[in-house]
Write an enzyme that holds these catalytic residues in place. Sequence first.
Site, PDB file in Angstrom:
ATOM      1  N   HIS A 152      31.836  11.902  51.508  1.00  0.00           N
ATOM      2  CA  HIS A 152      32.587  10.635  51.500  1.00  0.00           C
ATOM      3  C   HIS A 152      31.669   9.404  51.534  1.00  0.00           C
ATOM      4  CE1 HIS A 152      36.452  12.645  53.295  1.00  0.00           C
ATOM      5  NE2 HIS A 152      36.177  13.039  52.068  1.00  0.00           N
ATOM      6  N   GLU A 162      32.952  13.504  59.053  1.00  0.00           N
ATOM      7  CA  GLU A 162      33.759  12.541  59.824  1.00  0.00           C
ATOM      8  C   GLU A 162      33.494  12.643  61.316  1.00  0.00           C
ATOM      9  OE1 GLU A 162      37.921  13.146  58.737  1.00  0.00           O
ATOM     10  OE2 GLU A 162      37.278  13.536  56.685  1.00  0.00           O
ATOM     11  N   GLU A 205      36.732   6.453  53.427  1.00  0.00           N
ATOM     12  CA  GLU A 205      37.914   6.319  54.298  1.00  0.00           C
ATOM     13  C   GLU A 205      37.833   5.117  55.226  1.00  0.00           C
ATOM     14  OE1 GLU A 205      38.579   9.995  56.349  1.00  0.00           O
ATOM     15  OE2 GLU A 205      39.032  11.089  54.501  1.00  0.00           O
ATOM     16  N   GLU A 279      36.853  20.136  63.289  1.00  0.00           N
ATOM     17  CA  GLU A 279      37.545  20.599  62.073  1.00  0.00           C
ATOM     18  C   GLU A 279      36.529  21.244  61.129  1.00  0.00           C
ATOM     19  OE1 GLU A 279      39.978  17.444  60.456  1.00  0.00           O
ATOM     20  OE2 GLU A 279      39.761  18.225  58.422  1.00  0.00           O
ATOM     21  N   HIS A 358      45.916  12.443  55.830  1.00  0.00           N
ATOM     22  CA  HIS A 358      45.672  11.737  54.563  1.00  0.00           C
ATOM     23  C   HIS A 358      44.608  12.475  53.749  1.00  0.00           C
ATOM     24  CE1 HIS A 358      42.005   9.317  56.359  1.00  0.00           C
ATOM     25  NE2 HIS A 358      41.948  10.608  56.630  1.00  0.00           N
TER      26      HIS A 358
END
Length: 415
Positions: A152, A162, A205, A279, A358
């Site tokens: 990202h 993230e 993001e 995650e 999302h």
Amino acid sequence: MSRESFVITDADAWVILDSRGSETVEVELVSGSVKARASAPSGKSRGSREAVPFPEKGASASVEVFRRLLKAKLVGLDPADQRGVDDLLKKIDGTQLFSKIGGNLAYAVSACSAVLAAKLKQIPTWRHISQMSGIKPAYPIPLGNVLGGGSHAGEGAPDIQEFLVFPIKASNVAEAVKANVEIHRRLGQILAKRVGGFGGGKGDEGAFAPPVDDETALKAVKEAAGDTAYVGLDVAASSLYDAAKSEYVYRNRQLRRTKQQHFEFLSRLVERYGLRYVEDPFDESDFDGFAEFCRAFPKVLVCGDDLVVTRVELLRKAAEMGAVRAVILKPNQVGTITDTVEAAVEAERRGIVRVVSHRSGETCDDFLSHLAVGLGGKFIKAGVAGGERVAKANELLRIWYSSGDTIPMQRGDEV
Ligand code: PEP
Ligand code: MG
């Protein structure tokens, strides 16, 4: 008593842009004078078992297929018959992963049908979803991406995708949303002071993407969070994995780690920084790795995203192997609301935490917030900064302003 039946009288689809400026599809369904729209987001770190977002020639090919094969067949259907609409999508497509019509078109039609049905029933979309799923609605805790890297962001950013925060003590939606925004702001100030030459650049993001390694990033996030929020990670490990060599490649640091070294690195981060949510710690094929990680860290919400891709059969497998405590629900991974609801119901039945999420390429569509409330999600993962992320937070606020405490708020301190 049978309910009133509704009918789709017109349908159309067109190409719009997502937050990366890439083309995606928007669908409009009409019933008399009532109109609904829904548009589809796109992922970048996609699981290999996800629906294919578009046919080979892209979003415009989806629109062409829509006009040629779907439009006329949608007219006459009842939008409140979600399974009927979704079965039509599957029948017209005829492939395993929606590669003919595109998973994003399937999702946009499916979501739009739910939005139209709610409008016709004159109830909020979240309530329609809750009725469809049989799950009690709840306000989810926003799980916010405040610092990011991996696929990202650009070269030099962290390799982990993230760095996430969620408020521990927020007792309502407004407090929860504000807590994440304040952490994001504080983090910007910390990074500006500490990282030479950092001008506040962000990834896909809206999370800061400074040129620092994973542990330096985590330290800064932890400091910004203080004692107001728990901290977590989306490792998105499938994006790091080199299957030919069975190694995890941290490209921005020019580092390769065996699975054991990768496991030890993540374990160190969990222990040192008190992480509560991790995650996709391992590649999407490594159910055993996930299970081992779950056993090693009984208090951590180990969450499957690429591992499960919102598919009920993969969720069952992961649950039976003890590979996850939480699951990401991204409806365009599976293509339909019926299948997303089925995965949510299975998660609820098995006591697995639902994280309604999302994608990295988003539109300002706010359906996701209704889905999260209507599926009683523990979390909504929708980013913190940027118009397309704030659109979800704002819709959550609107739901709260109109429904207040008639819907319970999920609690961060019960994670
Ligand atoms: C994610 O991996 O959780 C994510 C939102 O990324 P993407 O949409 O790129 O798959
Ligand atoms: Mg993920």
